[in-house]
Design a protein around this motif. Structure first.
Motif, PDB file in Angstrom:
ATOM      1  N   HIS A 119       7.906  13.115  -5.628  1.00 20.81           N
ATOM      2  CA  HIS A 119       7.607  13.747  -6.905  1.00 20.81           C
ATOM      3  C   HIS A 119       6.286  14.497  -6.789  1.00 20.81           C
ATOM      4  N   THR A 120       6.030  15.355  -7.745  1.00 23.85           N
ATOM      5  CA  THR A 120       4.774  16.107  -7.726  1.00 23.85           C
ATOM      6  C   THR A 120       3.625  15.182  -8.095  1.00 23.85           C
ATOM      7  N   SER A 121       2.457  15.511  -7.587  1.00 23.31           N
ATOM      8  CA  SER A 121       1.283  14.694  -7.893  1.00 23.31           C
ATOM      9  C   SER A 121       0.555  15.293  -9.082  1.00 23.31           C
ATOM     10  N   PRO A 122      -0.384  14.564  -9.661  1.00 24.10           N
ATOM     11  CA  PRO A 122      -1.173  15.102 -10.771  1.00 24.10           C
ATOM     12  C   PRO A 122      -2.048  16.283 -10.344  1.00 24.10           C
ATOM     13  N   VAL A 123      -2.303  16.398  -9.035  1.00 25.47           N
ATOM     14  CA  VAL A 123      -3.098  17.509  -8.522  1.00 25.47           C
ATOM     15  C   VAL A 123      -2.145  18.655  -8.178  1.00 25.47           C
ATOM     16  N   PHE A 124      -2.389  19.839  -8.750  1.00 26.06           N
ATOM     17  CA  PHE A 124      -1.506  20.991  -8.561  1.00 26.06           C
ATOM     18  C   PHE A 124      -1.367  21.333  -7.075  1.00 26.06           C
ATOM     19  N   GLY A 125      -0.144  21.598  -6.634  1.00 25.09           N
ATOM     20  CA  GLY A 125       0.128  22.015  -5.272  1.00 25.09           C
ATOM     21  C   GLY A 125       0.406  20.883  -4.302  1.00 25.09           C
ATOM     22  N   PHE A 126       0.312  19.647  -4.726  1.00 25.92           N
ATOM     23  CA  PHE A 126       0.568  18.498  -3.865  1.00 25.92           C
ATOM     24  C   PHE A 126       1.787  17.736  -4.377  1.00 25.92           C
ATOM     25  N   TRP A 127       2.489  17.075  -3.473  1.00 29.93           N
ATOM     26  CA  TRP A 127       3.568  16.187  -3.866  1.00 29.93           C
ATOM     27  C   TRP A 127       3.455  14.908  -3.056  1.00 29.93           C
ATOM     28  N   ILE A 128       4.056  13.850  -3.564  1.00 31.49           N
ATOM     29  CA  ILE A 128       3.965  12.525  -2.966  1.00 31.49           C
ATOM     30  C   ILE A 128       5.372  12.051  -2.622  1.00 31.49           C
ATOM     31  N   SER A 129       5.533  11.571  -1.409  1.00 36.20           N
ATOM     32  CA  SER A 129       6.803  10.947  -1.034  1.00 36.20           C
ATOM     33  C   SER A 129       6.485   9.575  -0.458  1.00 36.20           C
ATOM     34  N   SER A 130       7.408   8.644  -0.627  1.00 37.25           N
ATOM     35  CA  SER A 130       7.174   7.297  -0.126  1.00 37.25           C
ATOM     36  C   SER A 130       8.349   6.856   0.731  1.00 37.25           C
ATOM     37  N   GLN A 131       8.041   5.971   1.665  1.00 31.91           N
ATOM     38  CA  GLN A 131       9.064   5.391   2.528  1.00 31.91           C
ATOM     39  C   GLN A 131       8.760   3.921   2.690  1.00 31.91           C
ATOM     40  N   CYS A 132       9.773   3.091   2.544  1.00 29.88           N
ATOM     41  CA  CYS A 132       9.618   1.655   2.753  1.00 29.88           C
ATOM     42  C   CYS A 132      10.359   1.246   4.009  1.00 29.88           C
ATOM     43  N   CYS A 133       9.899   0.190   4.623  1.00 29.28           N
ATOM     44  CA  CYS A 133      10.586  -0.408   5.756  1.00 29.28           C
ATOM     45  C   CYS A 133      10.438  -1.917   5.639  1.00 29.28           C
ATOM     46  N   PHE A 134      11.227  -2.664   6.382  1.00 33.57           N
ATOM     47  CA  PHE A 134      11.364  -4.088   6.098  1.00 33.57           C
ATOM     48  C   PHE A 134      11.167  -4.991   7.310  1.00 33.57           C
ATOM     49  N   MET A 135      10.455  -4.526   8.316  1.00 30.31           N
ATOM     50  CA  MET A 135      10.172  -5.330   9.506  1.00 30.31           C
ATOM     51  C   MET A 135       8.664  -5.429   9.697  1.00 30.31           C
ATOM     52  N   ASP A 136       8.207  -6.458  10.397  1.00 29.72           N
ATOM     53  CA  ASP A 136       6.779  -6.645  10.634  1.00 29.72           C
ATOM     54  C   ASP A 136       6.144  -5.389  11.219  1.00 29.72           C
ATOM     55  N   LEU A 137       5.080  -4.946  10.591  1.00 31.97           N
ATOM     56  CA  LEU A 137       4.260  -3.810  11.027  1.00 31.97           C
ATOM     57  C   LEU A 137       5.066  -2.529  11.275  1.00 31.97           C
ATOM     58  N   CYS A 138       6.153  -2.356  10.557  1.00 31.52           N
ATOM     59  CA  CYS A 138       6.995  -1.175  10.744  1.00 31.52           C
ATOM     60  C   CYS A 138       6.341   0.092  10.203  1.00 31.52           C
ATOM     61  N   ASP A 140       3.022   0.826  10.786  1.00 27.35           N
ATOM     62  CA  ASP A 140       1.823   1.183  11.534  1.00 27.35           C
ATOM     63  C   ASP A 140       2.070   2.513  12.259  1.00 27.35           C
ATOM     64  N   PRO A 141       1.020   3.210  12.697  1.00 24.21           N
ATOM     65  CA  PRO A 141       1.207   4.561  13.254  1.00 24.21           C
ATOM     66  C   PRO A 141       2.188   4.632  14.420  1.00 24.21           C
ATOM     67  N   GLN A 142       2.203   3.645  15.318  1.00 19.74           N
ATOM     68  CA  GLN A 142       3.121   3.693  16.452  1.00 19.74           C
ATOM     69  C   GLN A 142       4.563   3.475  16.007  1.00 19.74           C
ATOM     70  N   SER A 143       4.792   2.518  15.134  1.00 20.49           N
ATOM     71  CA  SER A 143       6.151   2.218  14.684  1.00 20.49           C
ATOM     72  C   SER A 143       6.688   3.285  13.744  1.00 20.49           C
ATOM     73  N   ARG A 144       5.819   3.915  12.986  1.00 25.21           N
ATOM     74  CA  ARG A 144       6.237   4.938  12.028  1.00 25.21           C
ATOM     75  C   ARG A 144       6.995   6.050  12.730  1.00 25.21           C
ATOM     76  N   VAL A 145       6.596   6.397  13.925  1.00 23.21           N
ATOM     77  CA  VAL A 145       7.263   7.446  14.703  1.00 23.21           C
ATOM     78  C   VAL A 145       8.682   7.008  15.047  1.00 23.21           C
TER      79      VAL A 145
END
Length: 149
Positions: A119-138, A140-145
């Motif tokens: 969805h769009t953020s309160p700051v013009f020109g930005f939007w926010i997206s979220s992602q959930c995962c369900f494993m330990d440390l999923c 973190d930067p290495q696992s996110r890839v």
């Protein structure tokens, strides 16, 4: 074109059934993989678990309050714990110029409606997206890839 003289020039891989050097390399790699599987596969099959498998008491998630891909975590790197059934979450705050700021945290199961939205953020020109995962440390930067591929 280079021509080899002497006994090396008359040698060929064709008597071995190999048409070219890349083909020979593929065969060697295949033989090594099959050998490793037969040796280590049997070794791993014979190992019995030392204790019965149990569900973990808590899910461990990576927490960072301000992170960029270029600089890494700039504020608040930590690990948070949530009960089973909860998730790890990463929020991406982006704009059209390619800026991507991330916030990683734990999300209790009561707040799972925040997973997977944009969805769009309160700051013009930005939007926010979220992602959930369900494993330990999923998240973190290495696992996110791995998980986001």
């Amino acid at each position: 074109m280079y021509v080899m003289a002497g006994p090396a020039g008359s040698q060929s891989l064709r008597p071995l059934g190999l048409r070219s050097t890349p083909h020979a390399l593929y065969m060697v790699i295949l033989i090594v993989l099959v050998t490793m599987d037969s040796v280590f596969g049997k070794f791993l099959e014979n190992r019995a678990p030392s204790r019965p498998l149990e569900w973990p008491k808590y899910l461990r998630c990576y927490r960072c309050l301000f992170e960029t891909k270029e600089l890494g975590c700039l504020l608040g790197s930590d690990i948070c714990l949530v009960p089973p059934g909860s998730s790890c979450i990463t929020l991406h705050i982006r704009n059209s110029s390619g800026t991507d700021i991330m916030v990683s945290d734990c999300r209790r199961k009561e707040h799972m409606q925040d997973c997977a939205y944009t969805h769009t953020s309160p700051v013009f020109g930005f939007w926010i997206s979220s992602q959930c995962c369900f494993m330990d440390l999923c998240n973190d930067p290495q696992s996110r890839v791995i998980y986001n591929s």
